[in-house]
Design a protein around this motif. Structure first.
Motif, PDB file in Angstrom:
ATOM      1  N   TYR A   1       0.935   3.203  -1.621  1.00  0.00           N
ATOM      2  CA  TYR A   1       0.498   3.601  -2.959  1.00  0.00           C
ATOM      3  C   TYR A   1      -0.977   3.984  -2.950  1.00  0.00           C
ATOM      4  O   TYR A   1      -1.399   4.904  -3.672  1.00  0.00           O
ATOM      5  CB  TYR A   1       0.758   2.487  -3.966  1.00  0.00           C
ATOM      6  CG  TYR A   1       2.200   2.434  -4.426  1.00  0.00           C
ATOM      7  CD1 TYR A   1       2.648   3.231  -5.480  1.00  0.00           C
ATOM      8  CD2 TYR A   1       3.114   1.596  -3.802  1.00  0.00           C
ATOM      9  CE1 TYR A   1       3.967   3.194  -5.894  1.00  0.00           C
ATOM     10  CE2 TYR A   1       4.440   1.548  -4.208  1.00  0.00           C
ATOM     11  CZ  TYR A   1       4.866   2.352  -5.257  1.00  0.00           C
ATOM     12  OH  TYR A   1       6.176   2.319  -5.655  1.00  0.00           O
ATOM     13  N   ALA A   2      -1.790   3.287  -2.143  1.00  0.00           N
ATOM     14  CA  ALA A   2      -3.205   3.642  -2.045  1.00  0.00           C
ATOM     15  C   ALA A   2      -3.377   5.034  -1.424  1.00  0.00           C
ATOM     16  O   ALA A   2      -4.222   5.816  -1.870  1.00  0.00           O
ATOM     17  CB  ALA A   2      -3.944   2.595  -1.211  1.00  0.00           C
ATOM     18  N   LEU A   3      -2.574   5.340  -0.399  1.00  0.00           N
ATOM     19  CA  LEU A   3      -2.636   6.671   0.207  1.00  0.00           C
ATOM     20  C   LEU A   3      -2.178   7.746  -0.785  1.00  0.00           C
ATOM     21  O   LEU A   3      -2.762   8.838  -0.846  1.00  0.00           O
ATOM     22  CB  LEU A   3      -1.768   6.707   1.467  1.00  0.00           C
ATOM     23  CG  LEU A   3      -2.303   5.911   2.658  1.00  0.00           C
ATOM     24  CD1 LEU A   3      -1.251   5.867   3.769  1.00  0.00           C
ATOM     25  CD2 LEU A   3      -3.603   6.508   3.189  1.00  0.00           C
ATOM     26  N   ALA A   4      -1.131   7.440  -1.563  1.00  0.00           N
ATOM     27  CA  ALA A   4      -0.678   8.383  -2.592  1.00  0.00           C
ATOM     28  C   ALA A   4      -1.763   8.589  -3.646  1.00  0.00           C
ATOM     29  O   ALA A   4      -1.969   9.700  -4.149  1.00  0.00           O
ATOM     30  CB  ALA A   4       0.605   7.868  -3.233  1.00  0.00           C
ATOM     31  N   HIS A   5      -2.469   7.511  -3.980  1.00  0.00           N
ATOM     32  CA  HIS A   5      -3.582   7.563  -4.928  1.00  0.00           C
ATOM     33  C   HIS A   5      -4.641   8.555  -4.450  1.00  0.00           C
ATOM     34  O   HIS A   5      -5.096   9.422  -5.216  1.00  0.00           O
ATOM     35  CB  HIS A   5      -4.156   6.150  -5.049  1.00  0.00           C
ATOM     36  CG  HIS A   5      -5.295   6.009  -6.007  1.00  0.00           C
ATOM     37  ND1 HIS A   5      -5.179   6.274  -7.354  1.00  0.00           N
ATOM     38  CD2 HIS A   5      -6.595   5.618  -5.801  1.00  0.00           C
ATOM     39  CE1 HIS A   5      -6.346   6.046  -7.945  1.00  0.00           C
ATOM     40  NE2 HIS A   5      -7.219   5.653  -7.028  1.00  0.00           N
ATOM     41  N   LEU A   6      -5.026   8.464  -3.176  1.00  0.00           N
ATOM     42  CA  LEU A   6      -6.020   9.376  -2.616  1.00  0.00           C
ATOM     43  C   LEU A   6      -5.473  10.802  -2.524  1.00  0.00           C
ATOM     44  O   LEU A   6      -6.168  11.769  -2.850  1.00  0.00           O
ATOM     45  CB  LEU A   6      -6.452   8.892  -1.231  1.00  0.00           C
ATOM     46  CG  LEU A   6      -7.419   9.808  -0.476  1.00  0.00           C
ATOM     47  CD1 LEU A   6      -8.729   9.960  -1.237  1.00  0.00           C
ATOM     48  CD2 LEU A   6      -7.666   9.282   0.939  1.00  0.00           C
ATOM     49  N   ALA A   7      -4.220  10.926  -2.082  1.00  0.00           N
ATOM     50  CA  ALA A   7      -3.633  12.259  -1.934  1.00  0.00           C
ATOM     51  C   ALA A   7      -3.577  12.999  -3.269  1.00  0.00           C
ATOM     52  O   ALA A   7      -3.894  14.198  -3.347  1.00  0.00           O
ATOM     53  CB  ALA A   7      -2.233  12.141  -1.328  1.00  0.00           C
ATOM     54  N   LEU A   8      -3.200  12.290  -4.326  1.00  0.00           N
ATOM     55  CA  LEU A   8      -3.147  12.919  -5.645  1.00  0.00           C
ATOM     56  C   LEU A   8      -4.548  13.295  -6.141  1.00  0.00           C
ATOM     57  O   LEU A   8      -4.718  14.303  -6.825  1.00  0.00           O
ATOM     58  CB  LEU A   8      -2.458  11.978  -6.639  1.00  0.00           C
ATOM     59  CG  LEU A   8      -0.952  11.785  -6.427  1.00  0.00           C
ATOM     60  CD1 LEU A   8      -0.426  10.673  -7.330  1.00  0.00           C
ATOM     61  CD2 LEU A   8      -0.194  13.087  -6.694  1.00  0.00           C
ATOM     62  N   TYR A   9      -5.531  12.483  -5.772  1.00  0.00           N
ATOM     63  CA  TYR A   9      -6.914  12.822  -6.142  1.00  0.00           C
ATOM     64  C   TYR A   9      -7.346  14.098  -5.432  1.00  0.00           C
ATOM     65  O   TYR A   9      -8.028  14.951  -6.032  1.00  0.00           O
ATOM     66  CB  TYR A   9      -7.843  11.663  -5.779  1.00  0.00           C
ATOM     67  CG  TYR A   9      -9.294  11.934  -6.085  1.00  0.00           C
ATOM     68  CD1 TYR A   9      -9.743  11.996  -7.402  1.00  0.00           C
ATOM     69  CD2 TYR A   9     -10.214  12.150  -5.060  1.00  0.00           C
ATOM     70  CE1 TYR A   9     -11.079  12.259  -7.691  1.00  0.00           C
ATOM     71  CE2 TYR A   9     -11.545  12.406  -5.334  1.00  0.00           C
ATOM     72  CZ  TYR A   9     -11.972  12.458  -6.653  1.00  0.00           C
ATOM     73  OH  TYR A   9     -13.290  12.717  -6.934  1.00  0.00           O
ATOM     74  N   VAL A  10      -6.953  14.253  -4.177  1.00  0.00           N
ATOM     75  CA  VAL A  10      -7.262  15.482  -3.438  1.00  0.00           C
ATOM     76  C   VAL A  10      -6.592  16.674  -4.108  1.00  0.00           C
ATOM     77  O   VAL A  10      -7.201  17.744  -4.255  1.00  0.00           O
ATOM     78  CB  VAL A  10      -6.816  15.354  -1.963  1.00  0.00           C
ATOM     79  CG1 VAL A  10      -6.954  16.696  -1.239  1.00  0.00           C
ATOM     80  CG2 VAL A  10      -7.636  14.279  -1.241  1.00  0.00           C
ATOM     81  N   VAL A  11      -5.357  16.508  -4.529  1.00  0.00           N
ATOM     82  CA  VAL A  11      -4.662  17.588  -5.247  1.00  0.00           C
ATOM     83  C   VAL A  11      -5.399  17.926  -6.535  1.00  0.00           C
ATOM     84  O   VAL A  11      -5.571  19.102  -6.895  1.00  0.00           O
ATOM     85  CB  VAL A  11      -3.208  17.180  -5.540  1.00  0.00           C
ATOM     86  CG1 VAL A  11      -2.525  18.230  -6.415  1.00  0.00           C
ATOM     87  CG2 VAL A  11      -2.428  16.986  -4.239  1.00  0.00           C
TER      88      VAL A  11
END
Length: 295
Positions: free
Chosen positions: A98-108
């Motif tokens: 979930y933390a990686l998804a959090h960062l990935a969505l921020y990059v998007v």
């Protein structure tokens, strides 16, 4: 042999390659928040800014699951349920996901501008500590396999104790990001204080019900104090008024009361375990003896 080795790595199977209802249930539970966020996005339930809301949701679930992973050792002892440890790794890895998804969505959200993302992480303090926490979780995730446990030996336990520091960083990130309404960060901080107090307690004493009840009261008072301090320093609210609001139930139950309730529930579990042990027949063990040093 290769096929059996592969089957043992499937998350819903135990080490012997058999279906584990406990692990399968845990897998379903940690996947549900992601499925829920996807469903809300698909049905316009994340309006008006779905991407921003998804970023917040994944970040919140990362810290929730991280604290859930810290609950497993105490619950293992209080429930006298050694097999519960089978899912601790899964919950921790889910927090990382979930933390990686959090960062990935921020990059998007930043339109894949990695230079801008990097500069924001460097310049914004709450993003800096959140990124450090993510790096730490990634290190724990990479070293969570059985092979790494054997290879690292005692160093593995030393490394994985850093999860407590990472939890603090995650909570600070959550506080600063929440800004105005810090109800959930305060609540999770109260739970974290109880869990840390429990770990300190079992290093010296048995977690007797009266000790756990005392710890519950202390954690709840600290939780109320942290909430008053935050609103006093960040919002300029009178700290006495914030503390007084913790005693009122007109609008909502404040986090300190939930922390107290959870702590008293742990005390009740300890009391039930002591009562069950006292009723055991002489000469017959009441159940598996667990080490007092839970991680």
């Amino acid at each position: 042999m290769a096929e059996r080795s592969f089957s043992q790595k499937l998350p819903w199977l135990d080490r012997a390659g058999r279906f584990s209802p406990l692990k399968a249930t845990c897998l379903a539970l940690v996947a549900l928040p992601a499925l829920w966020v996807i469903w809300l996005w698909a049905t316009t339930g994340l309006q008006p800014r779905p991407l921003e809301e998804a970023i917040h949701q994944t970040g919140s679930w990362a810290i929730r699951l991280l604290l859930a992973s810290l609950c497993i050792s105490p619950l293992r002892r209080l429930l006298n349920w050694p097999r519960l440890m089978l899912v601790r790794r899964m919950v921790g890895v889910a927090a990382l996901a979930y933390a990686l998804a959090h960062l990935a969505l921020y990059v998007v959200d930043q339109q894949f501008d990695l230079v801008k993302v990097a500069s924001e992480i460097v310049l914004r303090f709450y993003l800096t500590i959140g990124f450090v926490a993510l790096l730490g979780l990634a290190a724990l995730g990479v070293t969570s396999t059985d092979a790494m446990v054997r290879r690292m030996g005692r160093r593995w336990q030393t490394l994985h104790r850093s999860v407590y520091v990472l939890a603090v960083l995650g909570l600070v990130h959550f506080f600063i990001q929440s800004k105005v309404d810090v109800t959930e960060p305060v609540l999770l901080t109260g739970f974290f204080l109880f869990l840390m107090g429990y770990r300190l307690m079992v290093r010296r004493w048995q977690p007797a019900p009266w000790r756990l009840a005392s710890l519950a009261v202390a954690s709840a008072l600290l939780c109320a104090g942290i909430e008053a301090l935050w609103y006093g320093l960040y919002r300029g609210a009178p700290m006495g008024a914030v503390l007084g609001a913790n005693l009122e139930f007109a609008y909502s139950i404040r986090p300190a009361w939930w922390v107290l309730a959870a702590g008293l529930a742990a005390a009740a579990l300890a009391a039930a375990g002591s009562w069950q042990a006292s009723r055991a027949a002489p000469g017959r063990p009441a159940g598996p003896r667990l080490s007092a040093r839970g991680s």
